[in-house]
Design an enzyme around this catalytic site. Sequence first.
Site, PDB file in Angstrom:
ATOM      1  N   ASP A  40      -6.195   6.544  15.838  1.00 45.02           N
ATOM      2  CA  ASP A  40      -7.096   5.600  15.192  1.00 45.02           C
ATOM      3  C   ASP A  40      -8.455   5.690  15.865  1.00 45.02           C
ATOM      4  O   ASP A  40      -8.646   5.178  16.971  1.00 45.02           O
ATOM      5  CB  ASP A  40      -6.559   4.164  15.302  1.00 45.02           C
ATOM      6  CG  ASP A  40      -7.310   3.184  14.418  1.00 45.02           C
ATOM      7  OD1 ASP A  40      -8.490   3.451  14.126  1.00 45.02           O
ATOM      8  OD2 ASP A  40      -6.717   2.169  14.016  1.00 45.02           O
TER       9      ASP A  40
ATOM     10  N   ALA B  16       1.465   1.981   2.690  1.00 50.15           N
ATOM     11  CA  ALA B  16       0.104   1.452   2.794  1.00 50.15           C
ATOM     12  C   ALA B  16      -0.592   1.397   1.445  1.00 50.15           C
ATOM     13  O   ALA B  16      -0.765   0.321   0.865  1.00 50.15           O
ATOM     14  CB  ALA B  16      -0.699   2.297   3.786  1.00 50.15           C
ATOM     15  N   ARG B  17      -0.983   2.564   0.921  1.00 55.54           N
ATOM     16  CA  ARG B  17      -1.689   2.645  -0.357  1.00 55.54           C
ATOM     17  C   ARG B  17      -1.314   3.954  -1.041  1.00 55.54           C
ATOM     18  O   ARG B  17      -1.335   5.014  -0.423  1.00 55.54           O
ATOM     19  CB  ARG B  17      -3.214   2.611  -0.157  1.00 55.54           C
ATOM     20  CG  ARG B  17      -3.765   1.245   0.238  1.00 55.54           C
ATOM     21  CD  ARG B  17      -3.717   0.265  -0.913  1.00 55.54           C
ATOM     22  NE  ARG B  17      -4.212  -1.058  -0.557  1.00 55.54           N
ATOM     23  CZ  ARG B  17      -3.452  -2.044  -0.093  1.00 55.54           C
ATOM     24  NH1 ARG B  17      -2.159  -1.843   0.083  1.00 55.54           N
ATOM     25  NH2 ARG B  17      -3.978  -3.223   0.180  1.00 55.54           N
TER      26      ARG B  17
ATOM     27  N   GLU C 199       5.901  11.576 -11.584  1.00 51.10           N
ATOM     28  CA  GLU C 199       6.199  12.865 -10.958  1.00 51.10           C
ATOM     29  C   GLU C 199       7.040  12.719  -9.698  1.00 51.10           C
ATOM     30  O   GLU C 199       7.803  13.622  -9.330  1.00 51.10           O
ATOM     31  CB  GLU C 199       4.895  13.621 -10.639  1.00 51.10           C
ATOM     32  CG  GLU C 199       3.988  12.951  -9.614  1.00 51.10           C
ATOM     33  CD  GLU C 199       3.012  11.949 -10.205  1.00 51.10           C
ATOM     34  OE1 GLU C 199       2.022  11.602  -9.528  1.00 51.10           O
ATOM     35  OE2 GLU C 199       3.254  11.501 -11.360  1.00 51.10           O
TER      36      GLU C 199
ATOM     37  N   HIS D 156       6.620  -1.257  -4.693  1.00 52.54           N
ATOM     38  CA  HIS D 156       5.564  -2.004  -3.991  1.00 52.54           C
ATOM     39  C   HIS D 156       6.131  -3.279  -3.366  1.00 52.54           C
ATOM     40  O   HIS D 156       5.668  -4.392  -3.624  1.00 52.54           O
ATOM     41  CB  HIS D 156       4.406  -2.324  -4.929  1.00 52.54           C
ATOM     42  CG  HIS D 156       3.132  -2.606  -4.191  1.00 52.54           C
ATOM     43  ND1 HIS D 156       1.999  -3.025  -4.811  1.00 52.54           N
ATOM     44  CD2 HIS D 156       2.806  -2.514  -2.875  1.00 52.54           C
ATOM     45  CE1 HIS D 156       1.020  -3.201  -3.924  1.00 52.54           C
ATOM     46  NE2 HIS D 156       1.502  -2.888  -2.738  1.00 52.54           N
TER      47      HIS D 156
END
Length: 392
Positions: A167, A230-231, A260, A272
């Site tokens: 990070d 996360a995303r 896919e 999610h």
Amino acid sequence: MFKIQTLDRISAVGLDNFPRDEYEIASEIVKPDAILVRSHDMLSMEIDPNIKAVARAGAGVNNIPVKDLAQKGVVVFNTPGANANAVKELVILGLLMASRPVIAANQWVNSLAGKGAEIATLAEKGKKNFIGQEVKGKTLGVIGLGAIGAQVANTAVELGMNVIGYDPFLSVDAAWSLNHQVKHAETLDTLLAKADYLTFHVPETPDTKGFVNANTIKNMKNSVKLINIARGGLVNNEDVLAAIRAGKISCMVTDFAAEELIACNKVICLPHLGASTPEAEDNCAVMAVKELRDFLERGIIKNSVNFPKTTTDNPIPCGGTRLCISHKNEPGLVAQFTTILGEANLNIEGMVNQNRCEVAYNIIDVAGKVTEQTLENLAAIKDVTKVRPIYN
């Protein structure tokens, strides 16, 4: 009386922190002072000029027009860390599911329905098809060491894993929260080359969109396992699927289903679920309500994604006014504020000025009540976006 509009179902545990004699809360409300939101899409929503703040009960703000609201002087808050434990637990579950084929094993056992007394024998014979591996002693790479990433890293250490974190923007608070056994990689490529498992904990931005792609994958260890809670936009799905077919990636667990991905038996898709626990929803709502109350009642800004952190321990002067002024970060504006206040015979008792890129924010405490004319004079200054008085 402050008016709060809720755009989603917000936890009652959080809403109960609004004093009902001072706040009106409803999903349909005229000229709200602030908005509480979770997943509602605000990107094309018309924003009432009276709105002063938006609080997202969660970390991501992709559904909120953050930059546009900053230009209108509207502060956007999120709730970093409030749902960290829920997400961390799902990441650890993903880590284990990537290691032990328990879903496939369960589906196979369920297919034995109707076999009666034979089930135990068949299950014993069939278990050899579902052998996995232990995570103890393996290396986990954690990309992003914020509230969630730090908790994931610490828990992985407790599971006996070797943990490497990366990070470049590691905060002092996050560094203090990390187990001393978590190693910090100097470069991303160093981490990618060593990790048996990779988990991602960074926001989706123009810089991170498609972060996991053919270029980064080629630097990963062979047979690496990916966990993305996360995303979805962090991952280029086509590149990951190509790497799975080539044997470079052995498995991916993702909280972001796509057509896919569902078709690939080496990808485990979840709907999610990251922060979908009542505890996380309660924690996020409580934090969001506190942020709004601090801002509306005292002008204080904490955990904003588009305004600078601005705090003061000073109370609003007795019989006085706290002016909350947002403006573009241009020179000379503070001098104009003090000139106008001086001309109005208002003594300044305290001032805090902070900026964040193009946005600046002031808390100015003055003795006496600021008149409407003075407020209009302040609001008329070029590059001022919003002027709000809080009277004591």
